[in-house]
Design an enzyme around this catalytic site. Structure first.
Site, short mmCIF file in Angstrom:
data_model
loop_
_atom_site.label_atom_id
_atom_site.label_comp_id
_atom_site.label_asym_id
_atom_site.label_seq_id
_atom_site.Cartn_x
_atom_site.Cartn_y
_atom_site.Cartn_z
CD GLU A 91 7.35 5.26 -3.81
OE1 GLU A 91 7.21 6.78 -3.96
OE2 GLU A 91 8.07 5.16 -2.81
CB CYS A 104 8.04 -3.01 0.98
SG CYS A 104 7.20 -1.67 1.40
CB CYS A 111 -2.68 6.56 3.38
SG CYS A 111 -2.93 6.09 5.24
CB CYS A 115 0.83 9.34 9.61
SG CYS A 115 -0.16 7.92 10.23
CB CYS A 332 6.73 3.29 0.93
SG CYS A 332 7.15 1.59 -0.54
N1 SAH Z 1 -0.25 1.99 6.39
C1 SAH Z 1 0.55 0.89 7.30
C2 SAH Z 1 1.03 0.36 5.91
C3 SAH Z 1 2.34 1.71 5.27
S1 SAH Z 1 3.26 2.39 5.63
C4 SAH Z 1 0.77 1.90 8.27
O1 SAH Z 1 1.22 2.50 8.73
O2 SAH Z 1 1.19 0.54 9.16
C5 SAH Z 1 4.38 1.08 6.43
C6 SAH Z 1 5.64 1.64 7.40
O3 SAH Z 1 6.82 3.07 7.35
C7 SAH Z 1 4.19 2.49 9.48
O4 SAH Z 1 5.12 1.72 10.45
C8 SAH Z 1 4.88 3.66 9.07
O5 SAH Z 1 4.00 4.30 9.86
C9 SAH Z 1 6.11 3.34 8.69
N2 SAH Z 1 6.43 5.12 8.14
C10 SAH Z 1 6.02 6.23 7.27
N3 SAH Z 1 6.23 7.53 6.86
C11 SAH Z 1 8.10 7.04 7.82
C12 SAH Z 1 9.07 7.78 8.24
N4 SAH Z 1 9.67 9.14 7.62
N5 SAH Z 1 10.18 7.09 8.93
C13 SAH Z 1 9.67 6.39 9.37
N6 SAH Z 1 8.93 5.15 9.06
C14 SAH Z 1 7.62 5.63 8.23
FE1 SF4 Z 2 -1.21 5.93 5.62
FE2 SF4 Z 2 0.46 6.78 7.61
FE3 SF4 Z 2 0.75 4.18 6.75
FE4 SF4 Z 2 1.08 6.42 5.98
S1 SF4 Z 2 2.26 5.80 8.26
S2 SF4 Z 2 0.70 5.23 4.95
S3 SF4 Z 2 -0.48 8.19 6.10
S4 SF4 Z 2 -1.49 4.36 7.92
#
Ligand code: SAH
Ligand code: SF4
Length: 345
Positions: A91, A104, A111, A115, A332
């Protein structure tokens, strides 16, 4: 194995063509065609058949096909689901700000980081994207919307620093004049905190912004939501951020998704302010997006306000991120999950 020709720098492309015994100027022509966005070598009608045949047996042109497109009713945010030639999806989201368009983009299919609040993290990992597949998302969106994108954030699906080499190559390509020519100062690399890679990125001294997904003021909370914290804890992460700032002189951003009753109390804000007082930074507060299969709720407006006030009183700059495209699941990972859940409809 066929080579991904759009992941080549200009010099690498020239080398491919010259080594095969063809004149140097053909590289320039091929490069112009690739820049125009052709999807097959046969479209390159000023290139002799012999060279086209050589290119076909040695390389391929990667494309991101638009599989689905959603436009927000509220703010013109556009979300794409792109399909690559092997059938994998990622996406991307295009957002309009006063200063121009930001995209973005995704860096991996899925991944590995797991998380607990993240839709991408929940879907597992399939593969890394090549540099050209990261670029293709920008190219396809620019072409589809007939716009020039000025800013790129690597905040889509995937962990950029877990696909380090391809991401660094992407940064070199996207900022080069013969490519999309988007300045590195307009690019943000987001990471969940792969500490050794933060040092490596700092040492490359590229003027990109580093954005760290912190989401917690202490190890106890962070380890519960972000497994990477068990490998590299908060103090190691902050050390790496200080090194990043000292080396590149670029202020680090911290992302903090506010989750009701998990990380949004006054004490959490105080602890966060203390933690971040050691370096120049900016905090982006994001009310967490509800994701299917998780039980997390957004913090209330009142909590957001209280949190930000505590941070600013302690001298930490923070803003609540404007939520764009809230009607189209613009964070995303969500579109892809819904799409797959419905069997691709
Ligand atoms: N993997 C990288 C980049 C992709 S995620 C990272 O984790 O930074 C992009 C951002 O979206 C990150 O800050 C992530 O923590 C956040 N994110 C993921 N799921 C989310 C959610 N449900 N609500 C708000 N932010 C979220
Ligand atoms: Fe991966 Fe965590 Fe970033 Fe989601 S927030 S894309 S699980 S590193």
């Amino acid at each position: 194995m066929l080579k991904d020709i759009k992941s080549f720098t200009y010099d690498e492309l020239e080398n491919l063509i010259v080594t095969a015994g063809f004149p140097k100027f053909r590289a320039k022509q091929v490069s112009l065609w690739l820049k125009k966005g052709v999807t097959s070598f046969d479209e390159m009608n000023n290139i002799p058949k012999e060279i086209r045949e050589f290119l076909k047996i040695s390389s391929y042109i990667s494309v991101a096909n638009i599989e689905k497109k959603l436009i927000s009713m509220y703010d013109d945010t556009v979300k794409y689901l792109f399909k690559f030639s092997d059938g994998e999806y990622v996406e991307s989201v295009v957002m309009k700000y006063i200063h121009g368009y930001t995209i973005c983009v995704s860096t991996q299919v899925g991944c590995k980081m797991g998380c607990t609040f993240c839709a991408t993290g929940k879907s597992g990992y399939s593969r890394d994207l090549t540099p050209s597949e990261i670029i293709a998302q920008i190219e396809a969106a620019q072409k589809d919307l007939n716009i020039r994108i000025s800013n790129v954030v690597l905040m889509g699906m995937g962990e950029p620093l877990d696909n380090f080499e391809n991401v660094v190559k992407f940064l070199k390509l996207v900022s080069s004049e013969d490519n999309l020519n988007i300045g590195l100062r307009h690019i943000t690399v987001s990471t969940c905190g792969i500490v050794p890679k933060i040092y490596e990125l700092a040492d490359l001294n590229l003027p990109v912004t580093l954005s760290v997904s912190l989401h917690a003021p202490n190890d106890e909370i962070r380890s519960k939501t972000m497994p990477i914290n068990k490998k590299y804890n908060i103090s190691q992460l902050i050390e790496a951020c200080i090194y990043y700032f000292n080396t590149t002189k670029r202020r680090v951003s911290f992302e903090y998704a506010m989750i009701e009753n998990v990380n949004d109390s006054d004490d959490n804000a105080k602890e966060l302010a203390k933690l971040l007082s050691v370096l120049p930074c900016h905090v982006n507060l994001i009310p967490v997006n509800a994701v299917k299969g998780t039980h997390y709720n957004k913090s209330s407006k009142v909590r957001q306000k209280a949190f930000i006030e505590i941070l600013s009183k302690k001298g930490i700059k923070a803003t609540v991120r404007r939520t764009l495209g809230s009607d189209i699941n613009a964070s995303c990972g969500q579109l892809k999950r819904n799409y797959e859940d419905k069997g691709g409809k």
